[in-house]
Write a protein that holds these residues in place. Structure first.
Motif, PDB file in Angstrom:
ATOM      1  N   THR A   1      18.675  78.500  -6.585  1.00 42.09           N
ATOM      2  CA  THR A   1      18.241  77.135  -6.879  1.00 42.09           C
ATOM      3  C   THR A   1      19.270  76.169  -6.292  1.00 42.09           C
ATOM      4  N   HIS A   2      18.782  74.977  -5.938  1.00 40.34           N
ATOM      5  CA  HIS A   2      19.682  73.985  -5.339  1.00 40.34           C
ATOM      6  C   HIS A   2      19.331  72.620  -5.904  1.00 40.34           C
ATOM      7  N   LEU A   3      20.337  71.960  -6.478  1.00 41.26           N
ATOM      8  CA  LEU A   3      20.168  70.613  -7.008  1.00 41.26           C
ATOM      9  C   LEU A   3      20.445  69.633  -5.880  1.00 41.26           C
ATOM     10  N   ASP A   4      19.407  68.970  -5.408  1.00 34.30           N
ATOM     11  CA  ASP A   4      19.505  68.179  -4.182  1.00 34.30           C
ATOM     12  C   ASP A   4      20.261  66.871  -4.353  1.00 34.30           C
ATOM     13  N   SER A   5      20.700  66.554  -5.553  1.00 36.44           N
ATOM     14  CA  SER A   5      21.427  65.301  -5.755  1.00 36.44           C
ATOM     15  C   SER A   5      22.926  65.449  -5.573  1.00 36.44           C
ATOM     16  N   GLN A   6      23.398  66.661  -5.261  1.00 37.15           N
ATOM     17  CA  GLN A   6      24.839  66.883  -5.215  1.00 37.15           C
ATOM     18  C   GLN A   6      25.513  66.020  -4.156  1.00 37.15           C
ATOM     19  N   TRP A   7      24.959  65.981  -2.941  1.00 34.86           N
ATOM     20  CA  TRP A   7      25.624  65.210  -1.890  1.00 34.86           C
ATOM     21  C   TRP A   7      25.568  63.712  -2.167  1.00 34.86           C
ATOM     22  N   ALA A   8      24.479  63.261  -2.800  1.00 32.50           N
ATOM     23  CA  ALA A   8      24.390  61.846  -3.143  1.00 32.50           C
ATOM     24  C   ALA A   8      25.427  61.476  -4.205  1.00 32.50           C
ATOM     25  N   GLU A   9      25.654  62.375  -5.167  1.00 29.39           N
ATOM     26  CA  GLU A   9      26.657  62.120  -6.189  1.00 29.39           C
ATOM     27  C   GLU A   9      28.056  62.118  -5.586  1.00 29.39           C
ATOM     28  N   ARG A  10      28.282  63.001  -4.618  1.00 28.02           N
ATOM     29  CA  ARG A  10      29.578  62.993  -3.941  1.00 28.02           C
ATOM     30  C   ARG A  10      29.771  61.700  -3.156  1.00 28.02           C
ATOM     31  N   LEU A  11      28.689  61.216  -2.552  1.00 27.12           N
ATOM     32  CA  LEU A  11      28.773  59.946  -1.836  1.00 27.12           C
ATOM     33  C   LEU A  11      29.097  58.808  -2.786  1.00 27.12           C
ATOM     34  N   GLN A  12      28.451  58.804  -3.955  1.00 29.46           N
ATOM     35  CA  GLN A  12      28.730  57.750  -4.926  1.00 29.46           C
ATOM     36  C   GLN A  12      30.174  57.818  -5.411  1.00 29.46           C
ATOM     37  N   ALA A  13      30.687  59.042  -5.618  1.00 29.54           N
ATOM     38  CA  ALA A  13      32.089  59.185  -6.026  1.00 29.54           C
ATOM     39  C   ALA A  13      33.024  58.672  -4.933  1.00 29.54           C
ATOM     40  N   ALA A  14      32.681  58.969  -3.668  1.00 27.98           N
ATOM     41  CA  ALA A  14      33.496  58.472  -2.555  1.00 27.98           C
ATOM     42  C   ALA A  14      33.438  56.954  -2.480  1.00 27.98           C
ATOM     43  N   LEU A  15      32.281  56.365  -2.781  1.00 28.18           N
ATOM     44  CA  LEU A  15      32.158  54.915  -2.768  1.00 28.18           C
ATOM     45  C   LEU A  15      33.025  54.272  -3.851  1.00 28.18           C
ATOM     46  N   VAL A  16      33.126  54.915  -5.004  1.00 27.90           N
ATOM     47  CA  VAL A  16      33.980  54.389  -6.073  1.00 27.90           C
ATOM     48  C   VAL A  16      35.435  54.367  -5.607  1.00 27.90           C
ATOM     49  N   ILE A  17      35.864  55.459  -4.971  1.00 23.41           N
ATOM     50  CA  ILE A  17      37.231  55.494  -4.445  1.00 23.41           C
ATOM     51  C   ILE A  17      37.401  54.428  -3.370  1.00 23.41           C
ATOM     52  N   GLY A  18      36.384  54.289  -2.499  1.00 24.46           N
ATOM     53  CA  GLY A  18      36.463  53.293  -1.439  1.00 24.46           C
ATOM     54  C   GLY A  18      36.599  51.884  -1.984  1.00 24.46           C
ATOM     55  N   ARG A  19      35.868  51.577  -3.061  1.00 18.12           N
ATOM     56  CA  ARG A  19      35.973  50.233  -3.641  1.00 18.12           C
ATOM     57  C   ARG A  19      37.368  49.985  -4.214  1.00 18.12           C
ATOM     58  N   SER A  20      37.961  51.021  -4.793  1.00 18.13           N
ATOM     59  CA  SER A  20      39.331  50.876  -5.291  1.00 18.13           C
ATOM     60  C   SER A  20      40.293  50.605  -4.138  1.00 18.13           C
ATOM     61  N   VAL A  21      40.081  51.300  -3.018  1.00 17.71           N
ATOM     62  CA  VAL A  21      40.923  51.072  -1.845  1.00 17.71           C
ATOM     63  C   VAL A  21      40.738  49.647  -1.320  1.00 17.71           C
ATOM     64  N   VAL A  22      39.492  49.151  -1.359  1.00 17.50           N
ATOM     65  CA  VAL A  22      39.235  47.779  -0.906  1.00 17.50           C
ATOM     66  C   VAL A  22      40.031  46.776  -1.740  1.00 17.50           C
ATOM     67  N   TRP A  23      40.015  46.941  -3.049  1.00 23.27           N
ATOM     68  CA  TRP A  23      40.754  46.010  -3.904  1.00 23.27           C
ATOM     69  C   TRP A  23      42.248  46.111  -3.660  1.00 23.27           C
TER      70      TRP A  23
END
Length: 302
Positions: free
Chosen positions: A153-175
């Protein structure tokens, strides 16, 4: 009040005249500020476009259930019965023949797939669970993986969740970058204002002798710093517009290769207003700190 407004107008006019009297220096200072502020601003816009791309993903994650090649009819029937339970919102059966046909059409691999001796793809189910949290979805996927006849079985949201986590880190870097470059803007504005204050040292001392207050002496320089910051913000907008113009065609070409209509969005009016406000404030603050410190040094030198 009329006198105060008249002096504000005079100070603003003097600051504008000083900027226009040194066009080369004004341009270079604004360009330095614009390049500095365009780096965190550009990263912010890039993260916004990536977030928009992630937002285009299906809202409900899918669980792909791949069957064993030797799964029996009883196993398939048991799996179909399990997918009718209340924790499953929707389930769609995808035979391996349909999967191969879709793969050939979507990836333009018709010539390659036509030469295959047999279909290597498994039968599968595309499942939408009623669960919404990551933990509940993982539990449903693990439960389906334990069924006889299920290979994986494969949960297809895994890469999207990783992208969202990366975006959170990116926003912290922006600030973080925004804070560092705000300090740089204050320093750039302060250095430019300091040279002007020292050049008018004698004039400032005479103004002090006839009763001028520090606030009165400082006011034209504060307008000058604010105007420099405003020009720096406008220069940052120009740098971002140039970067968007250069990157627009390659990004749209890349998106077209993936069958997407994604394109870069420019900064909104509200975002540009925030950038201009922050740069103007940084220029004003740099001028205030520098003029206050320099006035104390001038008075101490007397």
């Amino acid at each position: 009040m009329i006198g105060w407004l008249r002096h504000q107008k005079h100070a603003l006019a003097a600051a504008l005249a000083r900027l226009l009297g040194q066009p080369v220096g004004t341009f270079l200072t604004a360009l330095a500020m614009g390049v500095a502020i365009s780096l965190p601003s550009g990263l912010y816009l890039a993260l916004g476009n990536l977030g928009r791309l992630a937002g285009d993903l299906p809202a409900q994650p899918e669980i792909s259930v791949f069957l064993d090649a030797d799964a029996s009819a009883a196993h398939k029937l048991a799996i179909a019965g399990r997918l009718q339970q209340p924790d499953i919102a929707q389930a769609r059966y995808v035979p391996k023949e349909d999967a191969l046909a879709a793969l050939s059409a979507a990836q333009d691999l018709a010539d390659i797939t036509a030469g295959l001796a047999q279909n290597p793809l498994p039968d599968a189910w595309v499942v939408h669970a009623r669960a919404s949290s990551r933990e509940e979805l993982a539990r449903v996927a693990a439960d389906l993986a334990r069924l006889p006849g299920v290979a994986e079985t494969h949960l297809d949201s895994q890469w999207a969740e990783r992208l969202q986590a990366a975006l959170v880190i990116g926003r912290s870097v922006v600030w973080l970058l925004a804070g560092l470059f705000a300090i740089a803007l204050i320093a750039i504005s302060g250095n430019a204002i300091r040279a002007l204050v020292l050049a008018r040292r004698d004039e400032i001392q005479v103004s002090r002798l006839i009763g001028a207050t520090d606030r009165y002496i400082r006011r034209p320089f504060l307008y000058l710093g604010a105007l420099q910051g405003l020009l720096g913000g406008l220069a940052a907008g120009g740098v971002l517009a140039l970067a968007a113009w250069v990157l627009r065609a390659p990004v749209e070409q890349l998106a077209g290769l993936y069958g997407s209509t994604f394109h870069l969005l420019p900064p909104t009016a509200a975002e540009m207003a925030v950038v201009l406000g922050l740069t103007t404030l940084s220029g004003w603050l740099g001028a205030w700190l520098t003029v206050t410190r320099t006035l104390r040094q001038v008075m101490a030198a007397r």
